[in-house]
Scaffold this motif. Sequence first.
Motif, PDB file in Angstrom:
ATOM      1  N   MET A 126      -1.966   3.426   0.679  1.00 52.86           N
ATOM      2  CA  MET A 126      -1.981   1.775   0.919  1.00 52.86           C
ATOM      3  C   MET A 126      -0.833   1.777  -0.695  1.00 52.86           C
ATOM      4  O   MET A 126      -0.197   1.004  -0.641  1.00 52.86           O
ATOM      5  CB  MET A 126      -3.291   1.889   0.121  1.00 52.86           C
ATOM      6  CG  MET A 126      -4.147   1.633   1.490  1.00 52.86           C
ATOM      7  SD  MET A 126      -3.801   0.659   2.497  1.00 52.86           S
ATOM      8  CE  MET A 126      -4.363   0.809   4.360  1.00 52.86           C
ATOM      9  N   GLU A 129       3.397   4.317  -3.365  1.00 57.58           N
ATOM     10  CA  GLU A 129       5.095   3.593  -2.826  1.00 57.58           C
ATOM     11  C   GLU A 129       5.178   2.697  -3.676  1.00 57.58           C
ATOM     12  O   GLU A 129       6.167   2.461  -3.856  1.00 57.58           O
ATOM     13  CB  GLU A 129       5.808   4.109  -1.095  1.00 57.58           C
ATOM     14  CG  GLU A 129       4.882   3.683  -0.342  1.00 57.58           C
ATOM     15  CD  GLU A 129       4.817   3.623   1.131  1.00 57.58           C
ATOM     16  OE1 GLU A 129       6.000   3.790   1.600  1.00 57.58           O
ATOM     17  OE2 GLU A 129       4.279   5.423   0.996  1.00 57.58           O
ATOM     18  N   ARG A 130       4.125   2.143  -2.960  1.00 50.95           N
ATOM     19  CA  ARG A 130       4.427   0.363  -3.786  1.00 50.95           C
ATOM     20  C   ARG A 130       4.420   0.009  -5.553  1.00 50.95           C
ATOM     21  O   ARG A 130       5.145  -0.444  -5.968  1.00 50.95           O
ATOM     22  CB  ARG A 130       3.113  -0.723  -2.945  1.00 50.95           C
ATOM     23  CG  ARG A 130       3.786  -0.725  -1.572  1.00 50.95           C
ATOM     24  CD  ARG A 130       2.335  -1.209  -0.793  1.00 50.95           C
ATOM     25  NE  ARG A 130       3.007  -1.496   1.040  1.00 50.95           N
ATOM     26  CZ  ARG A 130       2.160  -1.056   1.638  1.00 50.95           C
ATOM     27  NH1 ARG A 130       1.939   0.040   1.251  1.00 50.95           N
ATOM     28  NH2 ARG A 130       2.487  -1.055   2.620  1.00 50.95           N
ATOM     29  N   ALA A 297      10.207   6.456  -4.159  1.00 56.73           N
ATOM     30  CA  ALA A 297       9.306   6.017  -2.922  1.00 56.73           C
ATOM     31  C   ALA A 297       9.037   7.877  -2.866  1.00 56.73           C
ATOM     32  O   ALA A 297       7.543   8.462  -2.379  1.00 56.73           O
ATOM     33  CB  ALA A 297       9.252   5.238  -2.421  1.00 56.73           C
ATOM     34  N   SER A 544       8.485  -4.218  -2.591  1.00 53.09           N
ATOM     35  CA  SER A 544       7.524  -3.186  -2.015  1.00 53.09           C
ATOM     36  C   SER A 544       8.052  -1.958  -1.543  1.00 53.09           C
ATOM     37  O   SER A 544       7.360  -1.155  -1.116  1.00 53.09           O
ATOM     38  CB  SER A 544       6.119  -3.732  -2.468  1.00 53.09           C
ATOM     39  OG  SER A 544       5.930  -3.937  -1.368  1.00 53.09           O
ATOM     40  N   GLU A 545       8.263  -2.768   0.411  1.00 58.76           N
ATOM     41  CA  GLU A 545       8.287  -2.224   0.720  1.00 58.76           C
ATOM     42  C   GLU A 545       9.434  -1.165   1.146  1.00 58.76           C
ATOM     43  O   GLU A 545       9.835  -0.381   2.173  1.00 58.76           O
ATOM     44  CB  GLU A 545       8.521  -2.998   2.698  1.00 58.76           C
ATOM     45  CG  GLU A 545       6.891  -3.886   2.344  1.00 58.76           C
ATOM     46  CD  GLU A 545       5.716  -2.520   3.451  1.00 58.76           C
ATOM     47  OE1 GLU A 545       6.694  -2.011   3.136  1.00 58.76           O
ATOM     48  OE2 GLU A 545       4.836  -3.356   2.357  1.00 58.76           O
ATOM     49  N   GLY A 547      11.727  -0.927  -2.067  1.00 57.56           N
ATOM     50  CA  GLY A 547      12.033  -0.244  -2.916  1.00 57.56           C
ATOM     51  C   GLY A 547      13.894  -0.635  -3.604  1.00 57.56           C
ATOM     52  O   GLY A 547      14.088  -0.023  -4.886  1.00 57.56           O
TER      53      GLY A 547
ATOM     54  N   PHE B  14      13.765  -4.622   9.843  1.00 57.64           N
ATOM     55  CA  PHE B  14      12.541  -4.555   9.249  1.00 57.64           C
ATOM     56  C   PHE B  14      11.361  -4.522   9.270  1.00 57.64           C
ATOM     57  O   PHE B  14      10.379  -4.212   8.989  1.00 57.64           O
ATOM     58  CB  PHE B  14      13.066  -5.558   7.494  1.00 57.64           C
ATOM     59  CG  PHE B  14      12.243  -5.608   6.764  1.00 57.64           C
ATOM     60  CD1 PHE B  14      11.875  -4.600   5.854  1.00 57.64           C
ATOM     61  CD2 PHE B  14      11.465  -6.804   6.712  1.00 57.64           C
ATOM     62  CE1 PHE B  14      11.011  -4.312   4.725  1.00 57.64           C
ATOM     63  CE2 PHE B  14      10.927  -6.717   5.953  1.00 57.64           C
ATOM     64  CZ  PHE B  14      10.114  -5.494   4.581  1.00 57.64           C
ATOM     65  N   VAL B  18       7.772  -1.942   9.373  1.00 55.25           N
ATOM     66  CA  VAL B  18       7.410  -2.307   8.037  1.00 55.25           C
ATOM     67  C   VAL B  18       5.564  -2.485   9.367  1.00 55.25           C
ATOM     68  O   VAL B  18       4.763  -1.432   8.571  1.00 55.25           O
ATOM     69  CB  VAL B  18       6.795  -3.545   7.796  1.00 55.25           C
ATOM     70  CG1 VAL B  18       5.725  -4.211   6.475  1.00 55.25           C
ATOM     71  CG2 VAL B  18       8.699  -3.510   6.363  1.00 55.25           C
ATOM     72  N   ARG B  21       4.732   1.437  10.234  1.00 51.19           N
ATOM     73  CA  ARG B  21       4.200   2.040   9.033  1.00 51.19           C
ATOM     74  C   ARG B  21       3.313   1.568   8.946  1.00 51.19           C
ATOM     75  O   ARG B  21       1.923   2.108   8.312  1.00 51.19           O
ATOM     76  CB  ARG B  21       5.340   2.158   7.490  1.00 51.19           C
ATOM     77  CG  ARG B  21       4.290   3.018   6.566  1.00 51.19           C
ATOM     78  CD  ARG B  21       5.987   2.831   4.859  1.00 51.19           C
ATOM     79  NE  ARG B  21       6.536   1.947   4.801  1.00 51.19           N
ATOM     80  CZ  ARG B  21       6.999   1.792   3.987  1.00 51.19           C
ATOM     81  NH1 ARG B  21       8.147   2.496   4.090  1.00 51.19           N
ATOM     82  NH2 ARG B  21       7.490   0.087   3.170  1.00 51.19           N
ATOM     83  N   ALA B  25      -0.433   3.882   8.632  1.00 53.07           N
ATOM     84  CA  ALA B  25      -1.412   3.667   7.119  1.00 53.07           C
ATOM     85  C   ALA B  25      -2.692   3.309   7.460  1.00 53.07           C
ATOM     86  O   ALA B  25      -3.435   4.469   6.756  1.00 53.07           O
ATOM     87  CB  ALA B  25      -0.718   3.363   6.200  1.00 53.07           C
ATOM     88  N   SER B  29      -6.070   5.745   7.316  1.00 55.47           N
ATOM     89  CA  SER B  29      -6.997   5.574   6.644  1.00 55.47           C
ATOM     90  C   SER B  29      -8.652   5.614   6.856  1.00 55.47           C
ATOM     91  O   SER B  29      -9.652   5.986   6.827  1.00 55.47           O
ATOM     92  CB  SER B  29      -6.526   3.923   6.049  1.00 55.47           C
ATOM     93  OG  SER B  29      -5.004   4.063   4.956  1.00 55.47           O
ATOM     94  N   ASP B  90      11.823   6.352   5.823  1.00 52.74           N
ATOM     95  CA  ASP B  90      13.297   6.207   4.668  1.00 52.74           C
ATOM     96  C   ASP B  90      14.011   6.008   5.044  1.00 52.74           C
ATOM     97  O   ASP B  90      14.871   5.780   4.209  1.00 52.74           O
ATOM     98  CB  ASP B  90      11.823   6.690   3.353  1.00 52.74           C
ATOM     99  CG  ASP B  90      11.695   6.800   2.514  1.00 52.74           C
ATOM    100  OD1 ASP B  90      10.503   5.684   2.821  1.00 52.74           O
ATOM    101  OD2 ASP B  90      12.374   7.007   0.967  1.00 52.74           O
ATOM    102  N   ILE B  93      14.747   3.117   6.373  1.00 56.89           N
ATOM    103  CA  ILE B  93      14.688   2.221   5.513  1.00 56.89           C
ATOM    104  C   ILE B  93      16.451   2.016   4.907  1.00 56.89           C
ATOM    105  O   ILE B  93      16.423   0.523   4.461  1.00 56.89           O
ATOM    106  CB  ILE B  93      13.798   1.591   4.301  1.00 56.89           C
ATOM    107  CG1 ILE B  93      12.058   1.953   5.052  1.00 56.89           C
ATOM    108  CG2 ILE B  93      14.191   1.028   2.715  1.00 56.89           C
ATOM    109  CD1 ILE B  93      12.214   0.268   4.252  1.00 56.89           C
ATOM    110  N   ILE B  97      19.035  -1.296   4.130  1.00 54.74           N
ATOM    111  CA  ILE B  97      19.296  -1.526   2.534  1.00 54.74           C
ATOM    112  C   ILE B  97      20.906  -1.538   2.631  1.00 54.74           C
ATOM    113  O   ILE B  97      21.672  -2.790   2.166  1.00 54.74           O
ATOM    114  CB  ILE B  97      18.612  -0.093   1.527  1.00 54.74           C
ATOM    115  CG1 ILE B  97      17.226  -0.516   1.287  1.00 54.74           C
ATOM    116  CG2 ILE B  97      19.008  -0.453   0.275  1.00 54.74           C
ATOM    117  CD1 ILE B  97      16.547  -0.049   0.761  1.00 54.74           C
TER     118      ILE B  97
END
Lengths: 556, 102
Positions: A126, A129-130, A297, A544-545, A547, B14, B18, B21, B25, B29, B90, B93, B97
């Motif tokens: 959760m 990394e944020r 991250a 936050s997603e 970096g 993107f 998101v 991911r 997550a 959890s 990553d 990402i 970027i």
Amino acid sequence: MKRFNLLLASGLSGLMFSTGAFAAGEAISGAVEKQPINVTAIIMFLVFVAGTLGLTYWAASRTRSTSDFYTAGGGITGFQNGMAIAGDFMSAASFLGISGMIFGTGVDGLFYAAGFTIGWPLILFMIAERLRNLGRFTFADITSYRLDQTRIRSLSAFGALSVVLFYLVAQMVGAGKLIQLLFGLDYAYAVVLVGVLMVLYVTFGGMLATTWVQITKAILLLLGCTVMVGLALAYFGFNPSALIQSAIDNHPRKEAMLQPSATLADPLNAVSLGLALMCGAAGLPHILMRFFTVPDAVAARKSVFYATGFIAYFYILTITIGLAAVTIIGTNPAFFDAAGKLIGGGNMAAVHLAKALGGDAFLGFISAVAFATILAVVSGLALAGASAVSHDLYANVIMKGKATGAQEMRVSRIATFAIGALGIVLGLAFENQNIAFMVGLAFGVAASVNFPVLFLSIFWKNVTSRGAFIGGFLGLISAIAFVVLGPTVWVSLLHHEKPIFPYEQYALFSMTIAFVSIWFFSVTDKSARAAEDKAGFPEQFIRSETGLGAAAASDH
Amino acid sequence: MQPAYAKIAKDPRFADLVSKRNRFAVALSLIVLAVFSAFVFVAVALPGVFSARIDAGSAWTWGLIAGWLIQIFAFLITGVYTLRANGEFDPAIRSIIAEATK
């Protein structure tokens, strides 16, 4: 003789105090009997101090900018940070407390061990990394990323400082008592020594020294526990099943030690305790700031991965130590006083086991490590407190971001010194007070003020400054009120007949109050500032997603 | 919003990443919470099962085994997330970027 409950020497496991499982009435409650001077332990501890001061000297030459001071320049690797996080978790309290719980009660210790470890995967999935992507030096950087600097940063800084102070006093008193029991030295020496060393590490070595002190201690503790478990297994002919069978046969509860005790059976208390442990950990400023010491991250995730591995290994060892102590210590009358109680209190099982298995030299080593553990934790606390004063209150709230790096550094050093002095004064003042509730308060504030504001400011686009401020403030008031009106303070300390608030564990209630009021005062907020707060979310979300923009954190 | 952020906000990769991911997550959890709750539930509600021996000749109980395994499980599941996030998410990402800031 009133016995000191070593749990106090606590790291994260502070909340165990108030569960009753550790005889809360006795916790940190009064004088302990000074033991004969233990020369081996003192020599080993002095070697540790000399080594860490050497580290500080080395770190001092690399600590120039604010980024060096707060985050070791962002240059700690994932593995090193994992070790340091594990070090923060592997407190004297978990080591002595969980093994003591298995020794005294039985498998209850398994639940605490599991509860502490299981929070880490959730922190990883959760927020880890944020945190890294959004924050720079303190977690208030994140809560005030798009919200009102003055109000929200002040609230978070105040939350951080309260946690630091409550926790620090508990640690100081714990250190004083521990040193009487393990080293045979005076209480006041210990408190002053801890205060002075902590100020030296932090003012001169900043985060770099603080991290390496924590890493050194973590390695020593894991080494000590590994050796102890090895010796214990050898005692049982390397047959774990024999070790367990013997523990069952010799345990005061016999077969019943294999089942949880009644204290765990109340579901409201259990849920509340679980929440406080998980969410409290994610609201402790000295843990959160560790995520800003790694470059990105990727390293932040690795830190949690390694930390969880070390913590899991540590708890497996600690459980085994508790089981072995049932036979080796429990059946040896030399470790019990005339009244049939374990010398030094129920949490001393692991320390006695060190003596039984490895003689005075090993006892000295384990004692020195236990004391080093406190030193490492208070240094982290002092640094977190100093950052809240210098980076949040001074540089951002008072100077509105216009302070130079040199000014900010000077304030942080003055703040460290003041926190050290305050820690020593309060540590001396509270020598004979029962201050167990302070650890409960530290966790309560972390879980009911810092965590809700942090969590919602990261994830909820509609949170507003007004909502976060009022909600966080109500969380603070309710956490303090529940502690004061609850069984720990109202009955045990103030000697009223019945508590006004019946539950020992209150996090479920105070967290609900915080979350609901943040929500309510945000959705009803129609101010211009509220529009600004919401408008800032998309950019914060992308940072936050991804970096993007966070790399600047390690620049000077 | 700075131009690079605006470009990322419009990049469909993107949004995909998101949500992928987050799904991962959240799923992990839930597994963690389920395992921990099951452990506590069995101990409190079915103490007989918790303290039963795994076989007649051994002192190991299911509860003790579970207490040890849950520690190892926590470590492994952080490994699962870290591997996939560092290995798959990553790099994706970084390429998003790179394109937005070029």
